[in-house]
Design a protein around this motif. Structure first.
Motif, PDB file in Angstrom:
ATOM      1  N   UNK A 146       0.863  -1.160   0.066  1.00  0.00           N
ATOM      2  CA  UNK A 146       0.040  -0.131  -0.166  1.00  0.00           C
ATOM      3  C   UNK A 146       0.904   1.295  -0.251  1.00  0.00           C
ATOM      4  N   UNK A 147       0.431   2.077  -0.635  1.00  0.00           N
ATOM      5  CA  UNK A 147       1.023   3.806  -0.705  1.00  0.00           C
ATOM      6  C   UNK A 147      -0.069   4.812  -0.703  1.00  0.00           C
ATOM      7  N   UNK A 148       0.134   5.937  -0.490  1.00  0.00           N
ATOM      8  CA  UNK A 148      -0.549   6.999  -0.935  1.00  0.00           C
ATOM      9  C   UNK A 148      -0.620   7.395  -2.106  1.00  0.00           C
ATOM     10  N   UNK A 149       0.425   6.832  -2.903  1.00  0.00           N
ATOM     11  CA  UNK A 149       0.588   7.144  -4.379  1.00  0.00           C
ATOM     12  C   UNK A 149       1.938   7.015  -4.806  1.00  0.00           C
ATOM     13  N   UNK A 150       2.285   6.022  -5.452  1.00  0.00           N
ATOM     14  CA  UNK A 150       3.880   5.979  -5.916  1.00  0.00           C
ATOM     15  C   UNK A 150       4.165   5.811  -7.412  1.00  0.00           C
ATOM     16  N   UNK A 151       5.169   6.002  -7.881  1.00  0.00           N
ATOM     17  CA  UNK A 151       5.575   5.786  -9.228  1.00  0.00           C
ATOM     18  C   UNK A 151       6.657   4.598  -9.493  1.00  0.00           C
ATOM     19  N   UNK A 152       6.697   4.027  -8.263  1.00  0.00           N
ATOM     20  CA  UNK A 152       7.648   2.702  -8.562  1.00  0.00           C
ATOM     21  C   UNK A 152       6.746   1.671  -9.322  1.00  0.00           C
ATOM     22  N   UNK A 153       7.588   1.093 -10.016  1.00  0.00           N
ATOM     23  CA  UNK A 153       6.996   0.009 -10.979  1.00  0.00           C
ATOM     24  C   UNK A 153       7.257  -1.645 -10.832  1.00  0.00           C
ATOM     25  N   UNK A 154       8.624  -1.891  -9.898  1.00  0.00           N
ATOM     26  CA  UNK A 154       8.990  -3.131  -9.690  1.00  0.00           C
ATOM     27  C   UNK A 154       8.598  -3.545  -8.323  1.00  0.00           C
ATOM     28  N   UNK A 155       7.646  -4.833  -8.343  1.00  0.00           N
ATOM     29  CA  UNK A 155       7.051  -5.255  -7.099  1.00  0.00           C
ATOM     30  C   UNK A 155       7.379  -6.895  -7.258  1.00  0.00           C
ATOM     31  N   UNK A 156       7.219  -7.601  -5.893  1.00  0.00           N
ATOM     32  CA  UNK A 156       7.363  -9.162  -5.927  1.00  0.00           C
ATOM     33  C   UNK A 156       6.665  -9.473  -4.752  1.00  0.00           C
ATOM     34  N   UNK A 157       5.771 -10.638  -5.048  1.00  0.00           N
ATOM     35  CA  UNK A 157       5.167 -11.641  -4.250  1.00  0.00           C
ATOM     36  C   UNK A 157       6.116 -12.403  -3.606  1.00  0.00           C
ATOM     37  N   UNK A 158       6.358 -12.399  -2.327  1.00  0.00           N
ATOM     38  CA  UNK A 158       7.343 -13.312  -1.493  1.00  0.00           C
ATOM     39  C   UNK A 158       6.757 -14.003  -0.527  1.00  0.00           C
ATOM     40  N   UNK A 159       7.470 -15.188  -0.119  1.00  0.00           N
ATOM     41  CA  UNK A 159       7.074 -15.718   1.042  1.00  0.00           C
ATOM     42  C   UNK A 159       7.515 -15.480   2.274  1.00  0.00           C
ATOM     43  N   UNK A 160       7.070 -15.382   3.348  1.00  0.00           N
ATOM     44  CA  UNK A 160       7.512 -14.608   4.561  1.00  0.00           C
ATOM     45  C   UNK A 160       7.565 -15.624   5.815  1.00  0.00           C
ATOM     46  N   UNK A 161       6.893 -16.792   5.611  1.00  0.00           N
ATOM     47  CA  UNK A 161       6.574 -17.760   6.468  1.00  0.00           C
ATOM     48  C   UNK A 161       5.696 -18.973   6.123  1.00  0.00           C
ATOM     49  N   UNK A 162       5.249 -19.997   7.077  1.00  0.00           N
ATOM     50  CA  UNK A 162       4.455 -21.092   6.446  1.00  0.00           C
ATOM     51  C   UNK A 162       2.977 -20.573   6.119  1.00  0.00           C
ATOM     52  N   UNK A 163       2.574 -20.374   4.818  1.00  0.00           N
ATOM     53  CA  UNK A 163       1.325 -19.964   4.407  1.00  0.00           C
ATOM     54  C   UNK A 163       1.272 -18.481   4.632  1.00  0.00           C
ATOM     55  N   UNK A 164       2.275 -17.834   4.565  1.00  0.00           N
ATOM     56  CA  UNK A 164       2.255 -16.278   4.981  1.00  0.00           C
ATOM     57  C   UNK A 164       3.024 -15.756   3.475  1.00  0.00           C
ATOM     58  N   UNK A 165       2.519 -14.676   3.051  1.00  0.00           N
ATOM     59  CA  UNK A 165       2.878 -14.021   1.702  1.00  0.00           C
ATOM     60  C   UNK A 165       2.722 -12.550   1.869  1.00  0.00           C
ATOM     61  N   UNK A 166       3.681 -11.812   1.245  1.00  0.00           N
ATOM     62  CA  UNK A 166       3.465 -10.364   1.119  1.00  0.00           C
ATOM     63  C   UNK A 166       3.931  -9.800  -0.229  1.00  0.00           C
ATOM     64  N   UNK A 167       3.244  -8.712  -0.643  1.00  0.00           N
ATOM     65  CA  UNK A 167       3.691  -8.139  -1.866  1.00  0.00           C
ATOM     66  C   UNK A 167       4.653  -6.712  -1.447  1.00  0.00           C
ATOM     67  N   UNK A 168       5.645  -6.956  -2.106  1.00  0.00           N
ATOM     68  CA  UNK A 168       6.801  -5.993  -1.666  1.00  0.00           C
ATOM     69  C   UNK A 168       7.269  -5.138  -2.797  1.00  0.00           C
ATOM     70  N   UNK A 169       7.815  -3.815  -2.604  1.00  0.00           N
ATOM     71  CA  UNK A 169       8.515  -3.376  -3.637  1.00  0.00           C
ATOM     72  C   UNK A 169       9.896  -4.058  -3.772  1.00  0.00           C
ATOM     73  N   UNK A 170      10.434  -3.976  -4.901  1.00  0.00           N
ATOM     74  CA  UNK A 170      11.626  -4.523  -5.340  1.00  0.00           C
ATOM     75  C   UNK A 170      12.587  -3.253  -5.059  1.00  0.00           C
ATOM     76  N   UNK A 171      13.593  -3.137  -4.228  1.00  0.00           N
ATOM     77  CA  UNK A 171      14.398  -1.912  -4.268  1.00  0.00           C
ATOM     78  C   UNK A 171      15.949  -2.497  -4.665  1.00  0.00           C
ATOM     79  N   UNK A 172      16.544  -1.733  -5.481  1.00  0.00           N
ATOM     80  CA  UNK A 172      18.119  -1.925  -5.734  1.00  0.00           C
ATOM     81  C   UNK A 172      18.089  -2.904  -7.096  1.00  0.00           C
TER      82      UNK A 172
END
Length: 111
Positions: free
Chosen positions: A77-103
């Motif tokens: 979530x963001x108040x409004x971003x121009x970033x374009x690169x994101x990833x779906x990652x697994x952070x635990x058993x049956x736990x996932x997160x959408x995150x911005x790809x940095x770098x």
């Protein structure tokens, strides 16, 4: 800040699915003049929006399809971003997160 194209507008949103499961979701934009994108992405695959214009992104949701059932990832979530690169990652058993790809290799400083 962000990814601005020389021709105007922002780079299309890309979502990399780093999990071993297929996923789907929605990319939401800040303006009523911008249509949200629905996407689906195969495991370890990348989805790219067809275009974006000058639309700022406010939210990316993901539902991951696992043998245990469909699991809602923690959205980006963001108040409004121009970033374009994101990833779906697994952070635990049956736990996932959408995150911005940095770098990336092209943005790293040489020491």
């Amino acid at each position: 800040m962000g990814n601005r194209r020389p021709t105007g507008g922002y780079d299309p949103v890309q979502i990399y699915n780093s999990t071993p499961f297929n996923a789907y979701g929605t990319v939401e934009y800040a303006s009523i003049f911008c249509s949200n994108d629905r996407y689906s992405v195969q495991r370890e695959g990348t989805w790219q929006a067809s275009g974006r214009g000058v639309c700022l992104l406010t939210r990316i949701t993901a539902t991951v399809i696992t043998p245990s059932g469909n699991i809602e990832a923690e959205p980006y979530t963001s108040s409004g971003t121009s970033y374009s690169q994101f990833a779906i990652i697994q952070v635990g058993p049956n736990q996932f997160r959408v995150t911005r790809v940095v770098g990336s290799a092209r943005h790293r400083r040489k020491c």
